[in-house]
Design an enzyme around this catalytic site. Structure first.
Site, short mmCIF file in Angstrom:
data_model
loop_
_atom_site.label_atom_id
_atom_site.label_comp_id
_atom_site.label_asym_id
_atom_site.label_seq_id
_atom_site.Cartn_x
_atom_site.Cartn_y
_atom_site.Cartn_z
N SER A 240 0.81 -1.22 0.00
CA SER A 240 0.00 0.00 0.00
C SER A 240 0.85 1.27 0.00
O SER A 240 1.99 1.28 0.47
CB SER A 240 -0.88 -0.03 1.25
OG SER A 240 -1.47 1.21 1.52
N LEU A 292 2.18 -16.44 0.91
CA LEU A 292 3.35 -17.00 1.57
C LEU A 292 3.10 -17.31 3.04
O LEU A 292 4.02 -17.73 3.75
CB LEU A 292 4.54 -16.04 1.45
CG LEU A 292 5.06 -15.82 0.03
CD1 LEU A 292 6.20 -14.80 0.03
CD2 LEU A 292 5.51 -17.13 -0.60
N TYR A 495 -3.40 8.43 -10.89
CA TYR A 495 -4.57 7.73 -10.36
C TYR A 495 -5.79 8.14 -11.18
O TYR A 495 -6.22 9.29 -11.13
CB TYR A 495 -4.74 8.13 -8.90
CG TYR A 495 -5.67 7.27 -8.07
CD1 TYR A 495 -5.17 6.45 -7.08
CD2 TYR A 495 -7.05 7.31 -8.23
CE1 TYR A 495 -6.00 5.67 -6.29
CE2 TYR A 495 -7.89 6.55 -7.46
CZ TYR A 495 -7.36 5.73 -6.47
OH TYR A 495 -8.20 4.96 -5.69
#
Length: 575
Positions: A240, A292, A495
């Site tokens: 993020s 994972l 964005y």
């Protein structure tokens, strides 16, 4: 800027998530963003309806379209053996193991446009069979060991805000699917004040984490759009970025140590300032989307709360001027915490979502536009910018002065604190408008990328052109707008937000055409498939284009070696 308010909502299809039997853990609406009773409203924004009618030919004054109620959803019975269920209940306590319909539906999808279209239409090819809420790392380990031994699928779950398809169970999965909700692991464990490091459990929501840190005089400084409804573990799992990443870095910069549960063992990455220990295991876990193992704890950089925090508004005569100014700031001695500029389309949208102004503010706004017009500005091309500053008062004053000079050199002007304060207040509200549009039959979604400064303007032009070709292909009047959200030494993040009125019978097919055109333009123009929304299933088809086929093969080999039984969130990132 949009405006989400606490209002009675008539569009809620019932089945409040308050009925979920985990009072400690907060969940969003099963059918949309945020919590029940909070929604976007347009009636106090006099320019909004006309704007939307103009750009996508949608009448927002009409009531929202009915959707399926929760009771109408075709929820399949859970597929879980009595023995597995009994062992989970014995391990966690019966009250923390859920097979009720609401718990399972809340954990089926994230919050992408595709997710919301499917859940509202009752498209449920695969629903988690069980939702579990461990209380600590030992319980996470016990659950992981039990489920892998039982050949079940484990999908780690934070706040559920993901918009890249990272949470959906594989549609054809025949094994038991368990959503492992981390919401009870929600504490700041410790702060090393000498080192500026904090140990924090992975399931903590953004506001709860900052509240705990602030009480001790610290901040992590990470504020993604999803901040209110996302978790620290989710940020790490998706790589993020936050609105103040220019100062604090993205989550990969902030994360120093990690604890990850795998079958029969734990990965422990110590929070060292720098290491030379071969390929970075820390980097392997960042962005791994649960493939994972289960992230249980993160050690992060934290900073003392700043003496002063200020966000100012600016206005540029054109998008090109705004981009050039952000580039100039990035290579200057200035170090703001936020560098954001909207293109003309997003600026017009921001103006259209303002509440009715009156008195002095209205006079000043109208007067400013009149002055700019006399100066020769094309008011249809103006671009709104927000730049933030943090630190001591003298530092903030110096930063403001340096930035003001750069802004002026690129033809821009300072609007002052008012617009910046409004941006700061409403920065987490934007996702609510997507539900509002979807209620009325329109798709609204986002795609973001990053590219070098030298490619940024060409990428922008190509994406806008590709989106409009896609709108023409599906026969709709569409809208696309953009802002630069994060600046780096070598480039920046762009964005994009797009919207169009959907054919209710072809909603997902139409969305695919537009979304694919935008994503393909990213790759062809030198950008990445995603800057901070992750890969999931939504972006997986472009992975080899982004990393090279050999790079994608290497990543797939990592996942296969670490999880040969494909128990951890299978199908994400590499398909």
């Amino acid at each position: 800027m949009t405006d989400a308010e606490t209002t009675p909502t008539t569009s809620s299809p019932g089945g409040s998530t308050d009925s979920t039997v985990e009072p400690q853990v907060k969940h969003m609406k099963w059918w949309g963003w945020g919590v029940e009773g909070v929604s976007f409203r347009h009636d106090d924004k006099p320019k909004f309806a006309a704007f939307v009618q103009k750009v996508i030919d949608l009448d927002v004054t009409t009531p929202g379209n009915p959707m399926l109620t929760f009771e109408e959803l075709p929820i399949p019975e859970p597929k879980v053996g009595d023995d597995v269920l009994a062992r989970l209940r014995s391990t966690l306590g019966e009250q923390h193991v859920h097979t009720d319909p609401m718990s399972r539906i809340v954990h089926t999808y994230g919050k992408s446009l595709r997710d919301l279209v499917k859940i509202r239409a009752g498209i449920l090819p695969r629903v988690p069979d069980v939702v579990v809420y461990p209380a600590d790392e030992d319980q996470v380990q016990a659950v992981v060991d039990l489920l892998v031994e039982s050949d079940a699928v484990i999908i780690p779950f934070g706040g559920g805000s993901n918009i890249a398809g990272s949470l959906e169970p594989p549609p054809a999965e025949t094994r038991t699917v368990v959503s492992l909700d981390m919401g009870r692991l929600d504490r700041v464990v410790d702060v090393d004040e000498d080192s500026g490091l904090a140990r924090i459990q992975a399931g903590v929501l953004g506001p709860d984490m900052e509240k705990q840190l602030n009480a001790r005089g610290w901040t992590m400084g990470h504020f993604p759009d999803s901040f209110t409804h996302s978790t620290l573990g989710g940020w790490v799992a998706t790589r993020s970025s936050g609105m103040q990443s220019d100062k604090y870095g993205d989550i990969a910069d902030i994360t120093r140590g990690l604890r990850v549960v795998q079958p029969g063992k734990k990965i422990v990455i110590r929070p060292l300032p720098s290491t030379s220990t071969g390929p970075s295991v820390r980097e392997m876990i960042l962005g791994s989307e649960g493939r994972l193992g289960v992230i249980t704890e993160v050690t992060v950089n934290v900073h003392r709360l700043p003496e002063e925090r200020l966000v100012l508004g600016y206005l540029f005569p054109s998008w090109s001027a705004g981009l050039a100014a952000m580039h100039a700031i990035s290579v200057s001695d200035a170090s703001p915490s936020i560098t954001r500029v909207s293109d003309a389309g997003e600026t017009a949208f921001s103006f259209a979502t303002r509440k009715k102004s009156s008195g002095l503010s209205s006079v000043v706004s109208n007067g400013l536009m009149a002055v700019l017009k006399r100066r020769g500005w094309d008011l249809d091309q103006v671009c709104l910018s927000f730049i933030g500053y943090e630190g001591g008062k003298d530092h903030v004053a110096r930063q403001r002065s340096m930035v003001k000079k750069i802004v002026s050199e690129h033809g821009g002007i300072v609007l002052g604190k008012g617009p910046g304060e409004l941006y700061d207040q409403k920065k987490f509200d934007t996702p609510y408008i997507r539900d509002f549009l979807l209620d009325r039959g329109a798709a609204g979604d986002v795609s973001e990328t990053a590219a070098p400064w030298s490619k940024l303007k060409g990428l922008y032009d190509n994406v806008v052109a590709s989106a409009h070709r896609a709108f023409d292909q599906i026969g709709v009047k569409g809208w696309i707008m953009c802002h630069l959200s994060h600046s780096y030494h070598s480039g920046a993040c762009l964005y994009f937000t797009f919207a169009f009125k959907q054919d209710p019978h072809e909603a997902i097919a139409q969305y695919d055409v537009v979304k694919s055109a935008i994503q393909q333009a990213f790759i062809e123009s030198g950008g990445t498939l995603s800057h901070h929304h992750a890969v999931g299933t939504e972006h997986a088809r472009w992975l080899a284009d982004d990393l090279s086929p050999a790079g994608a093969e290497l990543m797939g080999g990592l996942f296969d070696a670490a999880d040969p039984g494909h128990h951890f969130n299978p199908g994400k990132i590499t398909g």
